[in-house]
Design an enzyme around this catalytic site. Structure first.
Site, short mmCIF file in Angstrom:
data_model
loop_
_atom_site.label_atom_id
_atom_site.label_comp_id
_atom_site.label_asym_id
_atom_site.label_seq_id
_atom_site.Cartn_x
_atom_site.Cartn_y
_atom_site.Cartn_z
N CYS A 113 -5.21 8.63 4.19
CA CYS A 113 -4.68 9.59 5.17
C CYS A 113 -3.81 10.68 4.52
CB CYS A 113 -3.89 8.87 6.25
SG CYS A 113 -4.90 7.64 7.08
N HIS A 257 -0.73 14.40 10.17
CA HIS A 257 -1.97 13.64 10.13
C HIS A 257 -2.14 13.00 11.50
CE1 HIS A 257 -4.85 10.55 9.54
NE2 HIS A 257 -3.96 9.58 9.53
N ASN A 287 -8.92 9.41 14.64
CA ASN A 287 -8.24 9.50 13.33
C ASN A 287 -9.32 9.72 12.26
OD1 ASN A 287 -7.17 8.82 10.80
ND2 ASN A 287 -5.69 7.39 11.67
N1 COA Z 1 -9.09 -3.13 23.14
C1 COA Z 1 -8.49 -4.06 23.89
N2 COA Z 1 -7.60 -4.93 23.42
C2 COA Z 1 -7.30 -4.85 22.10
C3 COA Z 1 -7.89 -3.90 21.26
C4 COA Z 1 -8.82 -3.02 21.83
N3 COA Z 1 -9.44 -2.06 21.12
N4 COA Z 1 -7.40 -4.05 20.01
C5 COA Z 1 -6.53 -5.07 20.07
N5 COA Z 1 -6.47 -5.56 21.33
C6 COA Z 1 -5.68 -6.66 21.86
C7 COA Z 1 -5.17 -7.58 20.79
O1 COA Z 1 -6.16 -8.52 20.45
C8 COA Z 1 -3.98 -8.20 21.47
O2 COA Z 1 -4.44 -9.24 22.31
P1 COA Z 1 -3.58 -10.60 22.47
O3 COA Z 1 -2.24 -10.15 23.03
O4 COA Z 1 -4.40 -11.38 23.43
O5 COA Z 1 -3.48 -11.17 21.11
C9 COA Z 1 -3.45 -7.11 22.37
O6 COA Z 1 -4.51 -6.14 22.48
C10 COA Z 1 -2.23 -6.40 21.82
O7 COA Z 1 -2.44 -6.18 20.45
P2 COA Z 1 -1.33 -5.56 19.57
O8 COA Z 1 -1.80 -5.52 18.16
O9 COA Z 1 -0.02 -6.20 19.87
O10 COA Z 1 -1.31 -4.10 20.17
P3 COA Z 1 -0.38 -2.91 19.76
O11 COA Z 1 0.42 -2.52 20.93
O12 COA Z 1 0.34 -3.15 18.48
O13 COA Z 1 -1.44 -1.77 19.50
C11 COA Z 1 -2.47 -0.58 17.70
C12 COA Z 1 -2.38 -1.90 18.47
C13 COA Z 1 -3.46 -0.76 16.57
C14 COA Z 1 -2.96 0.51 18.63
C15 COA Z 1 -1.04 -0.24 17.20
O14 COA Z 1 -0.52 -1.31 16.43
C16 COA Z 1 -1.01 1.00 16.35
O15 COA Z 1 -1.10 2.09 16.87
N6 COA Z 1 -0.85 0.86 15.01
C17 COA Z 1 -0.95 1.95 14.09
C18 COA Z 1 -2.40 2.18 13.80
C19 COA Z 1 -2.69 3.47 13.11
O16 COA Z 1 -2.32 4.53 13.57
N7 COA Z 1 -3.37 3.40 11.99
C20 COA Z 1 -3.74 4.51 11.23
C21 COA Z 1 -2.64 4.85 10.28
S1 COA Z 1 -3.10 6.20 9.32
#
Ligand code: COA
Length: 330
Positions: A113, A257, A287
């Site tokens: 990124c 980004h 992204n």
């Molecule tokens: N659809 C539905 N549910 C989903 C899912 C999807 N696409 N992806 C994950 N889940 C579920 C998980 O399995 C979890 O279920 P559980 O509670 O039964 O275990 C639940 O949603 C919550 O997951 P969690 O990981 O706690 O969600 P979150 O609020 O942390 O959001 C991200 C997940 C990935 C969106 C968040 O962590 C994030 O934005 N991280 C940064 C990612 C990023 O920007 N990366 C690029 C960097 S350059």
């Protein structure tokens, strides 16, 4: 020493629009979940047979044309991607060949990124030092062919997407253009966002076990990435402003980004920036990793969001972890 500035930008997005509902038809997810957690409503995926080099070539051709140049005018190519057509050779040489350029140097950058800003910093140095006059910096990704499109991969696959952007960097008077770039890394977090396989660590490099267990798909510790991103983005933006004697009030536009909307919003509010000073298009493109900043810049130019004299900060955070910023007097 002379200055270095972005002379022009270009972008290339695949035509195929993939709304969240398409993902919900192949994995257990919903439009509501994706929009709420990431702000993404749709993204672009390539048609079969299109790689990141081809998208990069299209974006480059557009940037070169907008600079009023021809490919023969380019002195050096810098190509940032985590999804090259091949493990070897890199994508830079493909741009050289496809655009019929002279036999100029082609450097491949792999800082995910942060790749575009890393590449821009090299272009800045070459141009400011008088070594090259016209440097092409490309960021391009085809992620769609490397994502786990099942429920197992849903946390990652709903975020990443395909696209390309490019910029031509050339000389300008000192004190204009790219004022400074700031690059950082912290390799101890490499496992928090990585593609583990294929790997030269493995005696066979590619194995059935790797594919069966999904080790060739990206792994992301989403919460961990989020926590670090919302700390590092503001830090490196302030670093760029401090280094040049500016404050946040002086900033015209932040072009981060496009990781996800929640990260962008958290960064904007941590810095006290009003939403109109923080550019976002993640809603439409997802992204696109190394491509997201040059795509955003090209849109900003087209939308009239960048005017001569504006103070613009580019900032990125991603895998490894790496993070970076660049301050520009447009
Ligand atoms: N659809 C539905 N549910 C989903 C899912 C999807 N696409 N992806 C994950 N889940 C579920 C998980 O399995 C979890 O279920 P559980 O509670 O039964 O275990 C639940 O949603 C919550 O997951 P969690 O990981 O706690 O969600 P979150 O609020 O942390 O959001 C991200 C997940 C990935 C969106 C968040 O962590 C994030 O934005 N991280 C940064 C990612 C990023 O920007 N990366 C690029 C960097 S350059």
């Amino acid at each position: 020493m002379r200055g270095a500035r972005i002379l022009s930008t270009g972008r290339a997005l695949p035509r195929r629009v993939v709304p969240n509902s398409d993902l919900a038809s192949v994995m257990d997810t919903t439009d509501e979940w994706i929009v709420q957690r990431t702000g993404i409503r749709e993204r672009r995926f390539v048609e079969p047979g299109v790689g990141s080099a081809e998208l990069g070539v299209l974006a480059s051709a557009s940037a070169i044309e907008k600079a009023g140049l021809s490919p023969a005018d380019i002195d050096f190519i810098i190509f940032a991607t985590l999804s090259p057509d091949h493990i070897c050779p890199g994508n830079g040489v493909i741009v050289q060949e496809k655009l019929g350029m002279r036999n100029v140097g082609a450097l491949d950058v792999r800082n995910q990124c942060s790749g575009f800003i890393y590449g821009l910093s090299v272009a800045e140095a070459y141009v400011k030092a008088g070594i090259h006059d016209r440097v092409l910096v490309v960021g391009a990704e085809v992620q769609s062919t490397g994502l786990d499109m099942t429920t197992r991969g849903r946390d990652v696959s709903v975020i990443f997407a395909d696209g390309a952007g490019a910029a031509v960097v050339g000389p300008c008077e000192p004190g204009r253009g790219i004022l400074s770039c700031h690059l950082h890394s912290e390799g101890k977090y490499k496992k928090e966002l990585m593609v583990d396989a294929p790997s030269s660590l493995d005696p066979h490099r590619v194995t059935h076990e790797m594919v069966d267990s999904g080790r060739h798909f990206p792994y992301m510790n989403g919460r961990y990435v989020f926590t670090h991103a919302v700390r590092r983005f503001p830090e490196v933006i302030r670093e760029a402003l401090d280094a040049n004697g500016f404050t946040l009030e002086d900033l015209t536009l932040l072009v981060p980004h496009q990781a996800n909307l929640r990260i962008t919003q958290a960064v904007g509010s941590a810095l006290g920036l009003p939403p109109e000073k923080v550019f976002s298009n993640v809603e439409r493109y997802g992204n696109t990793t190394a491509a997201s900043i040059p795509i955003a810049l090209d849109e900003c130019v087209e939308l009239g969001r960048l005017r001569e004299g504006d103070l613009v900060c580019l900032a990125a955070f991603g895998s490894s972890f790496t993070w970076a910023s660049a301050l520009l007097r447009w």
